[in-house]
Design a protein around this motif. Structure first.
Motif, PDB file in Angstrom:
ATOM      1  N   GLU A 149     -27.687  -9.778   5.882  1.00  0.00           N
ATOM      2  CA  GLU A 149     -27.159 -10.925   6.610  1.00  0.00           C
ATOM      3  C   GLU A 149     -26.152 -11.689   5.750  1.00  0.00           C
ATOM      4  O   GLU A 149     -26.307 -11.785   4.532  1.00  0.00           O
ATOM      5  N   ALA A 150     -25.131 -12.223   6.416  1.00  0.00           N
ATOM      6  CA  ALA A 150     -24.158 -13.114   5.783  1.00  0.00           C
ATOM      7  C   ALA A 150     -23.910 -14.266   6.749  1.00  0.00           C
ATOM      8  O   ALA A 150     -23.407 -14.049   7.854  1.00  0.00           O
ATOM      9  N   SER A 151     -24.287 -15.455   6.355  1.00  0.00           N
ATOM     10  CA  SER A 151     -24.215 -16.608   7.251  1.00  0.00           C
ATOM     11  C   SER A 151     -23.502 -17.765   6.565  1.00  0.00           C
ATOM     12  O   SER A 151     -23.694 -18.004   5.363  1.00  0.00           O
ATOM     13  N   GLY A 185     -36.546 -14.214   0.856  1.00  0.00           N
ATOM     14  CA  GLY A 185     -36.413 -13.699  -0.502  1.00  0.00           C
ATOM     15  C   GLY A 185     -35.666 -12.390  -0.624  1.00  0.00           C
ATOM     16  O   GLY A 185     -35.895 -11.637  -1.577  1.00  0.00           O
ATOM     17  N   ARG A 186     -34.776 -12.094   0.318  1.00  0.00           N
ATOM     18  CA  ARG A 186     -34.018 -10.838   0.253  1.00  0.00           C
ATOM     19  C   ARG A 186     -32.728 -11.062  -0.528  1.00  0.00           C
ATOM     20  O   ARG A 186     -31.907 -11.917  -0.178  1.00  0.00           O
ATOM     21  N   LYS A 187     -32.531 -10.282  -1.571  1.00  0.00           N
ATOM     22  CA  LYS A 187     -31.354 -10.448  -2.427  1.00  0.00           C
ATOM     23  C   LYS A 187     -30.069 -10.040  -1.727  1.00  0.00           C
ATOM     24  O   LYS A 187     -28.977 -10.397  -2.180  1.00  0.00           O
ATOM     25  N   THR A 188     -30.181  -9.255  -0.647  1.00  0.00           N
ATOM     26  CA  THR A 188     -28.982  -8.804   0.064  1.00  0.00           C
ATOM     27  C   THR A 188     -28.451  -9.859   1.026  1.00  0.00           C
ATOM     28  O   THR A 188     -27.334  -9.720   1.531  1.00  0.00           O
ATOM     29  N   ASP A 189     -29.234 -10.915   1.306  1.00  0.00           N
ATOM     30  CA  ASP A 189     -28.776 -11.965   2.220  1.00  0.00           C
ATOM     31  C   ASP A 189     -27.843 -12.928   1.489  1.00  0.00           C
ATOM     32  O   ASP A 189     -28.106 -13.321   0.347  1.00  0.00           O
ATOM     33  N   GLN A 190     -26.768 -13.313   2.161  1.00  0.00           N
ATOM     34  CA  GLN A 190     -25.798 -14.243   1.585  1.00  0.00           C
ATOM     35  C   GLN A 190     -25.640 -15.445   2.509  1.00  0.00           C
ATOM     36  O   GLN A 190     -25.667 -15.299   3.736  1.00  0.00           O
ATOM     37  N   LEU A 191     -25.485 -16.612   1.904  1.00  0.00           N
ATOM     38  CA  LEU A 191     -25.375 -17.846   2.684  1.00  0.00           C
ATOM     39  C   LEU A 191     -24.355 -18.765   2.031  1.00  0.00           C
ATOM     40  O   LEU A 191     -24.301 -18.884   0.805  1.00  0.00           O
ATOM     41  N   VAL A 247     -14.647 -17.586   8.838  1.00  0.00           N
ATOM     42  CA  VAL A 247     -14.404 -16.179   9.191  1.00  0.00           C
ATOM     43  C   VAL A 247     -13.724 -15.458   8.033  1.00  0.00           C
ATOM     44  O   VAL A 247     -14.071 -14.316   7.686  1.00  0.00           O
ATOM     45  N   ASP A 248     -12.763 -16.121   7.403  1.00  0.00           N
ATOM     46  CA  ASP A 248     -12.052 -15.518   6.283  1.00  0.00           C
ATOM     47  C   ASP A 248     -12.992 -15.265   5.107  1.00  0.00           C
ATOM     48  O   ASP A 248     -12.942 -14.201   4.466  1.00  0.00           O
ATOM     49  N   MET A 249     -13.885 -16.212   4.809  1.00  0.00           N
ATOM     50  CA  MET A 249     -14.828 -16.051   3.698  1.00  0.00           C
ATOM     51  C   MET A 249     -15.802 -14.909   3.958  1.00  0.00           C
ATOM     52  O   MET A 249     -16.090 -14.103   3.057  1.00  0.00           O
ATOM     53  N   ILE A 250     -16.317 -14.821   5.189  1.00  0.00           N
ATOM     54  CA  ILE A 250     -17.269 -13.758   5.506  1.00  0.00           C
ATOM     55  C   ILE A 250     -16.595 -12.395   5.472  1.00  0.00           C
ATOM     56  O   ILE A 250     -17.153 -11.410   4.975  1.00  0.00           O
ATOM     57  N   GLU A 251     -15.370 -12.325   6.006  1.00  0.00           N
ATOM     58  CA  GLU A 251     -14.676 -11.035   6.037  1.00  0.00           C
ATOM     59  C   GLU A 251     -14.448 -10.521   4.619  1.00  0.00           C
ATOM     60  O   GLU A 251     -14.659  -9.332   4.330  1.00  0.00           O
ATOM     61  N   LYS A 252     -13.991 -11.380   3.714  1.00  0.00           N
ATOM     62  CA  LYS A 252     -13.736 -10.952   2.345  1.00  0.00           C
ATOM     63  C   LYS A 252     -15.028 -10.562   1.625  1.00  0.00           C
ATOM     64  O   LYS A 252     -15.045  -9.608   0.838  1.00  0.00           O
ATOM     65  N   ALA A 253     -16.121 -11.280   1.896  1.00  0.00           N
ATOM     66  CA  ALA A 253     -17.379 -11.027   1.182  1.00  0.00           C
ATOM     67  C   ALA A 253     -18.088  -9.776   1.676  1.00  0.00           C
ATOM     68  O   ALA A 253     -18.867  -9.169   0.925  1.00  0.00           O
ATOM     69  N   THR A 254     -17.843  -9.361   2.918  1.00  0.00           N
ATOM     70  CA  THR A 254     -18.573  -8.225   3.487  1.00  0.00           C
ATOM     71  C   THR A 254     -17.706  -6.989   3.667  1.00  0.00           C
ATOM     72  O   THR A 254     -18.135  -6.026   4.293  1.00  0.00           O
ATOM     73  N   GLY A 311     -12.208  -0.770   2.098  1.00  0.00           N
ATOM     74  CA  GLY A 311     -11.470  -1.522   3.105  1.00  0.00           C
ATOM     75  C   GLY A 311     -12.192  -1.628   4.431  1.00  0.00           C
ATOM     76  O   GLY A 311     -11.748  -2.358   5.319  1.00  0.00           O
ATOM     77  N   LYS A 312     -13.317  -0.936   4.575  1.00  0.00           N
ATOM     78  CA  LYS A 312     -14.089  -1.003   5.808  1.00  0.00           C
ATOM     79  C   LYS A 312     -15.114  -2.135   5.722  1.00  0.00           C
ATOM     80  O   LYS A 312     -15.571  -2.499   4.637  1.00  0.00           O
ATOM     81  N   LEU A 313     -15.494  -2.644   6.876  1.00  0.00           N
ATOM     82  CA  LEU A 313     -16.514  -3.695   6.927  1.00  0.00           C
ATOM     83  C   LEU A 313     -17.886  -3.101   6.667  1.00  0.00           C
ATOM     84  O   LEU A 313     -18.226  -2.044   7.203  1.00  0.00           O
ATOM     85  N   GLY A 314     -18.668  -3.765   5.808  1.00  0.00           N
ATOM     86  CA  GLY A 314     -20.023  -3.305   5.533  1.00  0.00           C
ATOM     87  C   GLY A 314     -20.963  -3.609   6.690  1.00  0.00           C
ATOM     88  O   GLY A 314     -20.634  -4.330   7.638  1.00  0.00           O
ATOM     89  N   LYS A 315     -22.176  -3.031   6.599  1.00  0.00           N
ATOM     90  CA  LYS A 315     -23.173  -3.246   7.654  1.00  0.00           C
ATOM     91  C   LYS A 315     -23.904  -4.556   7.387  1.00  0.00           C
ATOM     92  O   LYS A 315     -24.891  -4.603   6.645  1.00  0.00           O
ATOM     93  N   PHE A 316     -23.391  -5.599   7.993  1.00  0.00           N
ATOM     94  CA  PHE A 316     -23.969  -6.937   7.846  1.00  0.00           C
ATOM     95  C   PHE A 316     -24.163  -7.558   9.224  1.00  0.00           C
ATOM     96  O   PHE A 316     -23.408  -7.259  10.164  1.00  0.00           O
ATOM     97  N   ALA A 317     -25.146  -8.430   9.329  1.00  0.00           N
ATOM     98  CA  ALA A 317     -25.255  -9.317  10.490  1.00  0.00           C
ATOM     99  C   ALA A 317     -24.546 -10.610  10.106  1.00  0.00           C
ATOM    100  O   ALA A 317     -25.055 -11.402   9.314  1.00  0.00           O
ATOM    101  N   ARG A 318     -23.350 -10.806  10.652  1.00  0.00           N
ATOM    102  CA  ARG A 318     -22.497 -11.937  10.262  1.00  0.00           C
ATOM    103  C   ARG A 318     -22.663 -13.081  11.255  1.00  0.00           C
ATOM    104  O   ARG A 318     -22.619 -12.858  12.468  1.00  0.00           O
TER     105      ARG A 318
END
Length: 740
Positions: free
Chosen positions: A5-7, A47-53, A115-122, A127-134
């Protein structure tokens, strides 16, 4: 596996968010932050290290963002960059979220920045988008400026990146929720329309009012669990190695279907200020080997535990001597003694088993009783990609279904583990064919109790009575049946069309313990100094029957009370010291006077218990209680002294039990406590015919006939701790002492 997840949360901090509206006593900002803090702490709890906020401040006094060099991004600040959240970062964030002194700052520009921050981080290196729930969530009161230009391009970008856009507005109109703000500000109304239009153009957009979002926070969030397979291998019928042509072997995988959820556990910590001011051995009985740095709480240190093992040794300075762990042996209770088994011989206590899952028989569905089900259920499916196994398991499942039968199997999930007997039931759905299994009990697991029948009375001569004062009449049975029918919960609920439906569905039945602890932890994490709110209504929903159902069944309950002749029991009389409750016979006659019962002064050894009770029943003063107890004590000591081995122990223990119960009932526990203390001293000194430590174990450990403490009798002056320590006597057996 749960998706990463990236929120990013956009918090409106304009000057107007410091005002209170619509009768609330808290500002718009504080009101909306309830939603934000709950979401952030929920992500931290996972407590998931893969989640970003990340958090962006809208309408802030300063401008601090990556796009600030472009026009339209003034008064927007990145309060917390996108990344993992720690408690220290949350504390810093809380200090920054305050109402500003400006009304400038465009909400749509803040969304573009997010949107710009999430796109760059994921975005991956390829160059492809990673598998995230944005997710981008805007929380605002709608009173700031919103520029509707390029709204279509913004929505298209959100859809291209695959972002879920959530707009939560304070006092926004929501027809579905049933809220409409009266005398709405014109600017706010226009902004609502623009933001609603944006979410409608997004393929995954949500628009709602803050009241509904905050209300939904009380609904517990279920944790997504990763599938866990305790067994993967062959399901066999017969012996495939000896009889390959007539046996069956299917490659299967077994997963948990239901498993008890447990609340989070707590750990012990100590503040560093306390830890550094004391020596390790002085920390309240806990031994701290070294400070463990806590990343999120630098002022705390984890507590290290250490065990020491001691035995009594008269030659040592303090009468005890430490022994190394390697010299210990496990001891198994065998009556009042312990049977030691060394570490090297531990294998003799274990059954040698090998990993297997084999069917041992079949049983018809009607022959299986539901109460036999024990423990958690599992589901067995065919091995993925194995067409042969899929076909074989499908045939087996359908055969069980057509024959209305269950299979009984023995399973050992790993070599050396204890075997289980499980019941396999067919499970058929359009896209799944599997076996559901539940553990079955062994003979030792049964608890057999026999109770008298409810529809008849069996006399001592073997006669059967169908009418008796202890049996319900036909009127009582009918009244009870009507009341039970009126309290039926099965179809008390309503569906969306108002039709009767299941009232207490599994999906809506949440564990109060689990979610109450979770609620308290998240609240304390976000607001350490605020009190914890009462449990949510949805957690207490099943604590009491529905009020509508109670009202509906009032007449049936009143009829039941009348037919059953229910009467209020008078409260127990206080101050009963020295006297028993007198039970008045139904006839009203005084049986004791009719029988001419005389006062007893002596108790015989042959009939000690009845005569002891008779002497207490006719006593007129407390001195008689003491005299009766002394006589009973003398008889009991004589039994123990003259007992050959443990022959007289059962009679002595029964004397003690009756003596203890009677003196508790008469509220004179000190008489019994004085006696049992004296008995212990005599046992320790060997004054009762030699070593009687086995009797002491039988009295205090097996039958729990030690001191009477305050929890048993309010008249006692013995504390619970003293009563627990009382049974111990000096012994040469090793003891285990734990220090933390």
């Amino acid at each position: 596996m749960a998706e990463k997840e990236a929120s990013i949360y956009i918090i409106d901090q304009g000057a107007s968010t410091g005002d209170c509206h619509n009768g609330r006593v808290e500002s718009d900002l504080d009101y909306s932050l309830k939603y934000v803090w709950d979401k952030i702490t929920a992500m931290m709890a996972a407590g998931r290290k893969t989640d970003q906020l990340g958090v962006i401040g809208l309408r802030t006094d300063e401008t601090n963002n990556p796009l600030q060099s472009d026009d339209g991004y003034d008064n927007i600040s990145v309060l917390m960059p996108l990344g993992t959240v720690e408690m220290s970062a949350l504390r810093q964030l809380q200090k920054k979220v305050r109402p500003s002194n400006t009304e400038s700052g465009d909400a749509l520009s803040a969304i573009v920045l997010a949107v710009d921050m999430i796109e760059k981080a994921t975005t991956l290196k390829s160059g492809k988008l990673g598998k995230f729930a944005r997710t981008v969530c805007l929380v605002t009161n709608g009173l700031g400026p919103v520029d509707p230009d390029q709204i279509d391009q913004i929505a298209q970008k959100i859809n291209d990146v695959g972002i879920k856009l959530v707009v939560i507005g304070v006092d926004f109109d929501d027809a579905e929720f049933g809220f409409k703000e009266e005398d709405k500000d014109l600017v706010k109304g226009s902004n609502e329309s623009v933001l609603k239009d944006l979410t409608d153009k997004c393929s995954n957009g949500v628009f709602g009012t803050a009241a509904e979002a905050i209300l939904d926070l009380s609904v517990p969030r279920l944790k997504k669990t990763r599938p866990y397979s305790p067994y993967e291998g062959k399901l066999t019928l017969g012996d495939p190695e000896k009889y390959p042509e007539t046996s069956m072997a299917i490659e299967v995988k077994r997963f948990f279907k239901t498993k008890a959820a447990k609340p989070v556990s707590a750990s012990s910590f100590v503040t560093k200020s306390e830890a550094t001011n004391k020596n390790p051995g002085e920390l309240s009985g806990h031994t701290i080997q070294e400070d463990s740095e806590m990343v999120d709480a630098p002022d705390l240190s984890a507590v290290k535990s250490m065990r020491t093992y001691k035995i009594n040794d008269s030659t040592s300075e303090k009468g005890k001597r430490d022994i190394p762990f390697e010299e210990l042996a496990k001891g198994y209770s065998y009556g009042s003694t312990a049977v030691p088994i060394s570490e090297s011989e531990q294998n003799i206590t274990k059954l040698e088993t090998h990993r297997e899952f084999t069917i041992i028989g079949f049983v018809h569905m009607d022959k299986y009783e539901k109460y036999l089900t024990m423990g958690e259920s599992c589901i067995t499916v065919a091995q993925k990609g194995n067409d042969k196994a899929i076909m074989a398991l499908s045939s087996f499942v359908h055969a069980l279904h057509e024959l209305e039968s269950h299979a009984v199997a023995r399973i050992v999930t790993k070599d050396g583990k204890d075997p289980q007997i499980v019941l396999l039931a067919p499970f058929i759905e359009p896209d799944l064919e599997a076996l559901i299994d539940v553990p079955l009990p062994f003979a030792e697991d049964f608890r057999t109790y026999r109770f008298p029948p409810l529809d008849r009375v069996i006399t001592t001569s073997g006669g059967i009575l169908t009418k008796h004062r202890n049996l319900p009449t036909e009127d009582l049975t009918e009244a009870m049946s009507d009341y039970v029918d009126c309290m039926d919960l099965s179809m008390f609920g309503q569906d969306d069309e108002g039709q009767p439906a299941e009232y207490m569905t599994i999906d809506d039945t949440y564990s109060p313990l689990l979610h109450r602890i979770d609620q308290a932890i998240r609240k304390r994490a976000a607001k350490p100094d605020d009190p914890i709110e009462p449990p949510a209504d949805i957690l207490l929903k099943w604590s009491n029957p529905p009020s509508e159902l109670i009202s509906k069944s009032t007449l049936q309950l009143e009829k039941l009370i009348t037919v059953a002749d229910v009467k209020q029991v008078p409260p127990k009389a206080k101050g009963t010291r020295g006297r028993k409750d007198v039970i008045k016979p139904l006839s009203g006659l005084d049986v004791k006077k009719l029988l001419g019962q005389e006062k007893r002064q002596r108790i015989s050894k042959e009939n000690a218990i009845p005569e002891f009770k008779q002497m207490l029943a006719t006593a007129e003063s407390e001195n008689v209680f003491i005299d009766a107890a002394n006589q009973m004590a003398s008889i009991t000591r004589s039994m123990i002294t003259n007992s050959y081995a443990d022959k007289e122990y059962p009679r002595a223990v029964e004397n003690l039990r009756v003596m203890r119960e009677e003196l508790i009932h008469l509220e004179v526990p000190e008489i019994y406590n004085n006696f049992i203390r004296d008995l212990k001293q005599r046992v320790v000194k060997g004054e009762l015919g030699g070593n009687r430590s086995d009797l002491w174990w039988l009295v205090t450990k097996t039958n729990k006939l030690g001191l009477i403490d305050k929890e048993v009798s309010e008249r006692s002056d013995v504390s619970r701790e003293e009563a627990l320590e009382f049974p111990s006597i000096k012994t040469d057996l090793p003891s285990r002492v734990k220090a933390e």
